[in-house]
Design an enzyme around this catalytic site. Structure first.
Site, short mmCIF file in Angstrom:
data_model
loop_
_atom_site.label_atom_id
_atom_site.label_comp_id
_atom_site.label_asym_id
_atom_site.label_seq_id
_atom_site.Cartn_x
_atom_site.Cartn_y
_atom_site.Cartn_z
N LYS A 1 86.73 46.57 0.21
CA LYS A 1 85.57 47.40 -0.14
C LYS A 1 85.82 48.15 -1.44
O LYS A 1 84.97 48.17 -2.34
CB LYS A 1 85.31 48.44 0.96
N HIS B 1 83.52 15.96 20.33
CA HIS B 1 83.51 14.94 19.28
C HIS B 1 83.92 15.50 17.93
O HIS B 1 83.54 14.98 16.89
CB HIS B 1 82.11 14.30 19.20
N GLU C 1 89.02 41.57 14.78
CA GLU C 1 89.04 42.85 14.08
C GLU C 1 89.77 43.92 14.90
O GLU C 1 90.38 44.83 14.35
CB GLU C 1 87.59 43.28 13.79
#
Lengths: 465, 465
Positions: A434, A320, A291
C-alpha cells in the site's frame, strides 16, 4: 440440518503408514486443543473476535437491512457492490451458493432481486465494461470499506459519485449506500456530508470475518436471501464450537487435523466443492485462510513465516485439470471436499445412442448419481495413493447450512491462529504494498518511500527475454 | 508486439542470498537446457507434440471454421460448449481475454457473436440453470470430446440431444457440432449417424494442448475472435522457441527458472494476471502445469511423485486476499505476474471529496496508473521479503499476444517434462477415478473394481463430527 466433518481419510489407518495422522499424534494434540479453545472463548466477542457476537446481536440491524433491501428492490434494476477482499468475496460466495447459478441472466420476473455485480478490481477495462451494461439511474451502489481508505474501492466510488451526480443531480445520494465504521475513517464523513444511507461494520470485525455483519447481509438481503437463516446457521455452529472437547467440536478438530498436516509438510490446502453453487466458497475460504495464517512473526515477535497456501478447486470440473497432480504428485497437500447431500434439482440423463454402449450406459442415471459417484471415486483414488482428505457434507445448500459453513471456517481459523501462536486478525504484509503504491502515485507524505523505490537497483536487460 | 519475460527478481542478486537463483546455478543448467531443447525439437510435430504443428498446418481448417462460425452467428442466439478440461478451459480463457468482460450482458447489436456458455460440470443444478436461460431452438451446442468417452460431456450430450429432438425433430441435427477424433472413439459414429457437423482433433494433440486446434478455434471464431491472429501469435512464439540458447528462448529460460525453484523447495507456482481479461488464463495454465507435470513415475518407471502446484490469483483483487501470505509466509512459491503494457481502455478517476485528502488524492489519476502502481508495489513488497517473482508482459491483450502466451506456456511445459524426465502428455492418475466411477454406477465390465470398492474398510463414526 447439521453439516458434518468427516476426517476418516486423514487418518493413517486409512491412508497407510506415514501418510496420514497416527492416532497417537491426534491424542498428543489434546492439550493444545483445549488451550486453543479456552483462549478463543476468553476472547469471545471482544477485540478482533467481535464477529463471534454476529450471530446473536443483530436483531435490529437485520430489520433495518431487510427494509432497506425491499426499498432497493422496488426502485432499482441493478445492485453493485464496490468493495475488495472480504467485502467482495463474502457477498459473491453467498449469492452464488443461494441464488440461481445464472441469476443475472434470468428475466426480471424470475429473479428475486436486481441484477447483481461485485466489482473488486480497478482494471479500467472492467470499469468500462460495467458501465456498458448497467443503467446507473436504476442502480444502487453499495460502497463497502471499513476505513474508507481502500484505494481501489474509493477510486470506484469517486467515479460513480460523479457519474450519478451528472445524471441525477441531488437524487444521486439515493443511489449510494455506505457500509463503514460508525465512528472513524474517511468514508463516514463523506457519507454524512452527502446524505448517503449508512450501515456499520462493528469495530472488532475484520474484512475477512465480515460476511455475517452488514457487509454481507445487505447484498444477500437485496438478492432475496433469508439473512436470518444465515445467522441462525452461524449460531447453530457457534453452539457446536462452544464444546471444548475436540471430539465434539468440528472446527477445533479440523484445526487440529490441519495443524498436524502442516507439521507433516502439507503446505497446501485444497478446497474442492462438488457443486457449482459452492464454487466461490473456495475463494472466500482462500482469503480467510491465507490472510489470517500467513504471518512473518509469532506473538512473541519471532520470525516464523507461517502459512498454508489455499487452493481453489471445483469438482468434478477439476478432475480433468488438477486431480492428476493431487493423486500422483507430491505429498504436499490436504484436500477438503465440500459434498452436498441433496442437490436442489434432480436431472435425469436421457437414454439414447443404444448402439454405442460406452455412451448409452449413462442414460437413465441421474446427474446427481454421476456427480456423487465421481466424488466418491476421486476420494478413493486419492486414498489409494496415500493422499489425505476431509469431507464436509452439507445436507443441502441453504441459508442455514451456508451460515454454518462460514462460521465453521472462521472458528477453525481462530483456533489455528492459537496453534500457530500468531495474530490471525492482522495483515501487516499488505502495508508495504500500500505504501509503495502511494509513493508511486506521488501522494504527499510518502516522499521517503518514493526515494526508497527510486533507489532500487535497476533491472538488468540480460534477465529479460 | 512481442511478449517479454522478465526474471530479474528470480535472481539472488535481487532477492538476497539463499532466496533466489545464483548465477552459477543458472549456468549449471545450460547443458540440461540444451538437451531439453534438442529432445523437444526431435519430437516436433510428432507423437504427442503434434500441437507444435498447429500454428502452421491449419489454413484450410481455419477457412472451414470461419465459415461455420458465420453460419452459426447468423442463425442462432446462443452457443454452448459441452466439454471439460482443456475443451472448456481454453475456450473460456480466450473468450475472457479477447471479448468484452460482460460479453453476455451486452445487447445483441453490440455483441460480436451469440451469447456464450461453457458447461464443464455435471452439477444437476447447473444443467437446469443453463436450460432456464437459453432457448434451445436458437442454440448451437459444440460437443467436444476427442474420445467420445468423457462421461461428463456425453451425459450433457444425451440430455441436449433428446431436448433438441423433442423441440425440433429432424432439424435437431443442425444444432449440434462435434469436435472429436477423425477416425476413432465413440462420438464419431454417433455424429455420422445423426448427421452432425464435425471438426477434428489431430491425433497427437491432447486436451490441454488443444486450444490452438479446432477445440478452441471454433468457439473463438463464433464469438468474433480473429483466429488467424491467434495462430500467428503462436507461430511467432514458436520461432522464438526454435533457438537453442536459453538466454534467447523465453519458454526454455522460464522452465529452467522453475526447475531450479522446485529444487529450492518452491512447490507452488502462483499465476497472477493484473487484468480481469487474463483471469481465466490462470485456470488454463493450472491444468496445463498440473496435469502435465504431476506424475508418479519417471520415464524409467521409477517412483518420483513430481509436480508443482499451480495457484490461480488475480491482481489487484488478491492483494486483499492472498498477498499477505505471499509476502510474509513461507519460502514455498514462485509468483508469475502477467502484466499488461497498455489496457484497451483508459479510465480517469474523478476528482471529488476535496476535504478528505486520503480519498481526494486519487482523483485525476487514471485507473491504469493505479493498477500499474499496485503491481509494481506488490512486486517490490515481495522482493523486500526475499520472495521470487517473474513478470510476463503483454504489450497489449490481443489475439496475437494471447496466441504467443498460450504457445509459450505449452513450450515451457514440454521443456519442463524433459527436465523432470517424465511423460508430460499422459494422465494415468485420472484413470483410477474414472474406473471407480464406472464401477459405482454399475457399468458392465467393472464388476471387479466394484468388488474392490465394496471391500473398502468402512469409515468410522468416531471420525465424523
Amino acid at each position: 440440518m447439521r453439516m458434518r466433518v468427516d476426517f476418516n481419510y486423514m487418518m493413517e489407518e486409512f491412508t497407510g503408514a506415514g501418510r496420514g495422522i497416527a492416532k497417537s499424534a491426534l491424542e498428543a494434540k489434546r492439550g493444545a486443543a483445549l488451550a486453543a479453545h479456552k483462549a478463543v472463548e476468553l476472547k469471545r466477542g471482544k477485540g478482533w473476535l467481535e464477529w463471534m457476537s454476529s450471530p446473536y446481536d443483530q436483531g435490529e440491524v437485520v430489520k433495518e437491512i431487510n427494509a432497506m433491501a425491499a426499498d432497493i428492490r422496488e426502485k432499482n434494476d441493478y445492485f453493485v457492490v464496490l468493495g475488495i477482499g472480504g467485502s467482495a468475496l463474502g457477498p459473491s460466495a453467498v449469492q452464488k451458493a443461494l441464488n440461481h447459478i445464472h441469476y443475472n441472466d434470468l428475466p426480471g420476473d424470475k429473479r428475486p432481486g436486481p441484477i447483481f455485480y461485485v466489482e473488486d478490481n480497478i482494471d479500467p477495462e472492467r470499469m468500462q465494461a460495467l458501465l456498458d451494461v448497467i443503467d446507473i439511474k436504476k442502480t444502487v451502489f453499495n460502497v463497502i470499506s471499513k476505513s474508507g481508505n481502500t484505494s481501489e474501492t474509493m477510486s470506484q466510488f469517486l467515479i460513480v459519485k460523479k457519474l450519478l451526480e451528472d445524471a441525477l443531480g441531488a437524487d444521486a445520494k439515493d443511489h449510494i449506500i455506505c457500509t463503514t465504521s460508525s465512528h472513524s475513517g474517511s468514508l463516514l464523513p463523506i457519507a454524512k456530508k452527502e446524505g448517503y444511507r449508512l450501515l456499520f461494520v462493528p469495530d472488532g470485525v475484520g474484512g475477512r470475518f465480515s460476511e455475517l455483519c452488514p457487509v454481507g447481509l445487505l447484498p444477500a438481503a437485496v438478492c432475496g436471501i433469508d439473512i436470518e437463516e444465515l445467522l441462525a446457521g452461524a449460531a447453530y455452529m457457534d453452539q457446536l464450537c462452544r464444546v471444548e472437547d475436540m471430539d465434539e467440536n468440528p472446527a477445533l478438530m479440523s484445526a487440529v487435523m490441519m495443524k498436524i498436516a502442516i507439521e507433516m509438510g502439507r503446505n497446501i490446502s485444497v478446497m474442492m466443492p462438488y457443486a457449482d453453487s459452492l464454487s466461490l466458497m473456495s475463494d472466500w475460504y482462500a482469503q480467510l485462510w491465507a490472510e489470517s495464517l500467513g504471518k512473518l512473526v509469532d506473538n512473541e515477535g519471532r520470525e516464523v513465516r507461517t502459512g498454508q497456501t489455499p487452493v481453489k478447486s471445483l469438482g468434478v470440473t477439476d478432475q480433468h485439470s488438477q486431480v492428476q497432480l493431487y493423486t500422483e504428485g507430491p505429498f504436499d497437500k490436504v484436500l477438503t471436499f465440500l459434498k452436498v447431500g441433496e442437490y436442489r434439482t434432480t436431472y435425469t440423463i436421457s437414454e439414447g445412442c443404444e448402439d454405442v454402449p460406452s455412451v448409452s450406459f449413462l442414460g437413465g442415471h441421474t446427474m446427481n448419481e454421476l456427480i456423487q459417484a465421481e466424488r466418491d471415486a476421486t476420494e478413493y483414488a486419492l486414498l489409494k495413493l496415500g493422499k489425505m482428505s476431509m469431507t464436509i457434507t452439507l445436507p443441502e445448500v441453504n441459508a442455514f447450512t451456508v451460515g454454518q459453513l462460514l462460521y465453521y471456517f472462521q472458528m477453525e481459523t481462530a483456533y489455528m491462529g492459537e496453534f500457530l501462536n500468531i495474530d490471525a486478525f492482522n495483515q501487516p504484509g499488505v502495508e508495504e504494498g500500500k505504501n509503495a503504491t502511494y509513493a508511486l502515485l506521488g501522494r504527499p507524505g510518502y516522499e521517503e518511500k518514493k526515494a526508497e523505490l527510486d533507489a532500487r537497483p535497476p533491472k538488468k536487460d540480460e534477465y529479460i527475454i
